[in-house]
Scaffold this active site. Structure first.
Site, PDB file in Angstrom:
ATOM      1  N   SER A  49       0.847  -1.187   0.000  1.00 46.49           N
ATOM      2  CA  SER A  49       0.000   0.000   0.000  1.00 46.49           C
ATOM      3  C   SER A  49       0.886   1.241   0.000  1.00 46.49           C
ATOM      4  O   SER A  49       2.082   1.176   0.317  1.00 46.49           O
ATOM      5  CB  SER A  49      -0.907   0.015   1.234  1.00 46.49           C
ATOM      6  OG  SER A  49      -0.144   0.243   2.412  1.00 46.49           O
ATOM      7  N   ASP A  84      -0.554  -1.543  -4.251  1.00 46.67           N
ATOM      8  CA  ASP A  84      -1.946  -1.796  -3.895  1.00 46.67           C
ATOM      9  C   ASP A  84      -2.661  -0.465  -3.658  1.00 46.67           C
ATOM     10  O   ASP A  84      -2.206   0.358  -2.866  1.00 46.67           O
ATOM     11  CB  ASP A  84      -1.985  -2.656  -2.629  1.00 46.67           C
ATOM     12  CG  ASP A  84      -3.358  -3.227  -2.341  1.00 46.67           C
ATOM     13  OD1 ASP A  84      -4.164  -3.362  -3.282  1.00 46.67           O
ATOM     14  OD2 ASP A  84      -3.623  -3.556  -1.166  1.00 46.67           O
ATOM     15  N   HIS A  85      -3.752  -0.259  -4.360  1.00 47.48           N
ATOM     16  CA  HIS A  85      -4.562   0.961  -4.207  1.00 47.48           C
ATOM     17  C   HIS A  85      -3.754   2.235  -4.451  1.00 47.48           C
ATOM     18  O   HIS A  85      -3.739   3.151  -3.613  1.00 47.48           O
ATOM     19  CB  HIS A  85      -5.230   1.008  -2.825  1.00 47.48           C
ATOM     20  CG  HIS A  85      -6.325   0.004  -2.662  1.00 47.48           C
ATOM     21  ND1 HIS A  85      -7.594   0.197  -3.164  1.00 47.48           N
ATOM     22  CD2 HIS A  85      -6.336  -1.202  -2.070  1.00 47.48           C
ATOM     23  CE1 HIS A  85      -8.343  -0.848  -2.882  1.00 47.48           C
ATOM     24  NE2 HIS A  85      -7.591  -1.724  -2.226  1.00 47.48           N
ATOM     25  N   GLU A 136     -10.185  -0.722 -10.338  1.00 51.21           N
ATOM     26  CA  GLU A 136     -11.340  -1.001  -9.480  1.00 51.21           C
ATOM     27  C   GLU A 136     -12.576  -0.285 -10.000  1.00 51.21           C
ATOM     28  O   GLU A 136     -12.506   0.863 -10.444  1.00 51.21           O
ATOM     29  CB  GLU A 136     -11.072  -0.566  -8.035  1.00 51.21           C
ATOM     30  CG  GLU A 136     -12.213  -0.887  -7.072  1.00 51.21           C
ATOM     31  CD  GLU A 136     -11.893  -0.547  -5.626  1.00 51.21           C
ATOM     32  OE1 GLU A 136     -12.804  -0.096  -4.911  1.00 51.21           O
ATOM     33  OE2 GLU A 136     -10.735  -0.739  -5.212  1.00 51.21           O
ATOM     34  N   GLY A 180     -10.154  -5.185   6.025  1.00 48.50           N
ATOM     35  CA  GLY A 180     -10.182  -5.348   7.471  1.00 48.50           C
ATOM     36  C   GLY A 180     -11.145  -6.440   7.894  1.00 48.50           C
ATOM     37  O   GLY A 180     -11.531  -7.308   7.106  1.00 48.50           O
ATOM     38  N   GLY A 209      -9.971 -10.309   1.520  1.00 44.61           N
ATOM     39  CA  GLY A 209     -10.137 -11.750   1.678  1.00 44.61           C
ATOM     40  C   GLY A 209     -10.183 -12.220   3.127  1.00 44.61           C
ATOM     41  O   GLY A 209     -10.674 -13.317   3.413  1.00 44.61           O
ATOM     42  N   ASN A 229      -6.704 -10.862  -2.196  1.00 44.38           N
ATOM     43  CA  ASN A 229      -5.797 -10.053  -1.389  1.00 44.38           C
ATOM     44  C   ASN A 229      -5.962 -10.342   0.101  1.00 44.38           C
ATOM     45  O   ASN A 229      -7.077 -10.324   0.617  1.00 44.38           O
ATOM     46  CB  ASN A 229      -6.050  -8.567  -1.644  1.00 44.38           C
ATOM     47  CG  ASN A 229      -5.719  -8.135  -3.063  1.00 44.38           C
ATOM     48  OD1 ASN A 229      -5.414  -8.960  -3.930  1.00 44.38           O
ATOM     49  ND2 ASN A 229      -5.783  -6.848  -3.313  1.00 44.38           N
ATOM     50  N   ASN A 231      -4.273  -9.264   3.932  1.00 47.93           N
ATOM     51  CA  ASN A 231      -3.387  -8.426   4.726  1.00 47.93           C
ATOM     52  C   ASN A 231      -3.725  -8.552   6.211  1.00 47.93           C
ATOM     53  O   ASN A 231      -2.925  -9.009   7.017  1.00 47.93           O
ATOM     54  CB  ASN A 231      -3.471  -6.960   4.286  1.00 47.93           C
ATOM     55  CG  ASN A 231      -2.478  -6.075   5.026  1.00 47.93           C
ATOM     56  OD1 ASN A 231      -1.465  -6.532   5.527  1.00 47.93           O
ATOM     57  ND2 ASN A 231      -2.776  -4.790   5.116  1.00 47.93           N
ATOM     58  N   THR A 232      -4.955  -8.188   6.574  1.00 51.81           N
ATOM     59  CA  THR A 232      -5.366  -8.176   7.973  1.00 51.81           C
ATOM     60  C   THR A 232      -5.202  -9.540   8.636  1.00 51.81           C
ATOM     61  O   THR A 232      -4.817  -9.635   9.807  1.00 51.81           O
ATOM     62  CB  THR A 232      -6.827  -7.711   8.099  1.00 51.81           C
ATOM     63  OG1 THR A 232      -6.972  -6.459   7.421  1.00 51.81           O
ATOM     64  CG2 THR A 232      -7.239  -7.555   9.543  1.00 51.81           C
TER      65      THR A 232
END
Length: 281
Positions: A49, A84-85, A136, A180, A209, A229, A231-232
């Protein structure tokens, strides 16, 4: 050597499995993810990110670190380094110039016409450098670098218009997922997901995800998702392991031991995730 995601996602779309994108937050996470995926012999996308890139010292630092690690650790699997983003065209170009092999331009906050115009500018620049581009449509909810956002689901018509006018390599249609942790049961629009997948030749991406039940992950893959994706989920298992380690030893102060106490938790979680994704090389 870094590669873009085109070949790995093409194989995933044809083979009906998903390639993981694991976001990296520091040197240790990068090392753990590369080592585990290399051990499992699966391709991996390292997501970064804008906030994480800034934390680690900038795009060039991240790119140099990842490329050096691939060499030093003798990583033999395909590795994609992905912004990412990306929030601006300028940031996407900066990541490309620094050596990223893939970028996501997130123009979802803009009206569709402007999203198309900005995405096309990123695609034109990226493709000159053999870099893949994700876009997106709609807006994926949740928290992204501490900014709360609402869900705005994509439509087939908007997805086709964006693809036909930009030449993007993959698409993340917002269809009910969030960044999140989920509050309640994830409500994914599999019907629209299938329609988009059937009408578009490029791979689809599922953001957020973490927290989606295994059966819904498998249903998403069956309905055209080729990249997911995460991450959290890794952050949660790592922080839990570190807290337990610190609780057991109140005198530890070596940051290498503190950070490293979460290594096995991350690697074990990666193993569980890619088993669900049925990721293949």
């Amino acid at each position: 050597m870094l590669v873009n995601f085109n070949e790995m996602l093409k194989k995933a779309k044809e083979g009906h499995y998903a390639v993981p994108q694991f976001n990296i937050n520091n040197l240790e996470w990068t090392k753990y993810i590369l080592e585990k995926c290399n051990e499992l012999n699966i391709p991996v996308i390292l997501g970064v990110s804008e906030g994480a890139a800034k934390y680690m010292g900038g795009f060039l630092v991240v790119s140099s670190m990842v490329q050096a690690m691939i060499t030093s650790l003798k990583i033999e699997i395909p590795v994609c380094l992905h912004l990412d983003h990306g929030s601006t065209v300028e940031n996407c170009k900066a990541a490309i110039d620094a050596g990223f092999s893939s970028v996501m331009f997130d123009g979802s906050k803009h009206p569709l016409k402007e999203n198309i115009e900005l995405t096309k500018e990123v695609v034109d620049y990226a493709h000159k450098h053999m870099v893949s581009v994700e876009a997106e449509v709609g807006h994926i909810g949740g928290t992204e670098d501490n900014v709360n956002s609402e869900i705005l689901n994509a439509t087939l018509e908007d997805c086709l218009e964006l693809y036909n006018n930009t030449g993007i390599d993959s698409l993340a249609p917002a269809l009910g997922s969030v960044h999140g942790f989920y509050k309640g049961e994830p409500n994914l629009d599999f019907v629209t997901m299938k329609k988009i997948s059937d009408k578009m030749p490029i791979p689809l991406v599922l953001h957020g995800g973490t927290g989606i039940p295994e059966d819904k992950i498998k249903t998403a893959i069956a309905n055209g998702i080729s990249k997911i994706n995460i991450n959290t989920e890794l952050q949660a298992v790592w922080s839990k392991a570190v807290r337990e380690f610190l609780d057991k030893d109140k005198n530890v102060y070596d940051p290498r031991k503190v950070i490293g106490s979460g290594e096995n938790a991350i690697k074990n979680q990666i193993n569980k995730i890619v088993t669900i994704f049925e990721t293949k090389l």
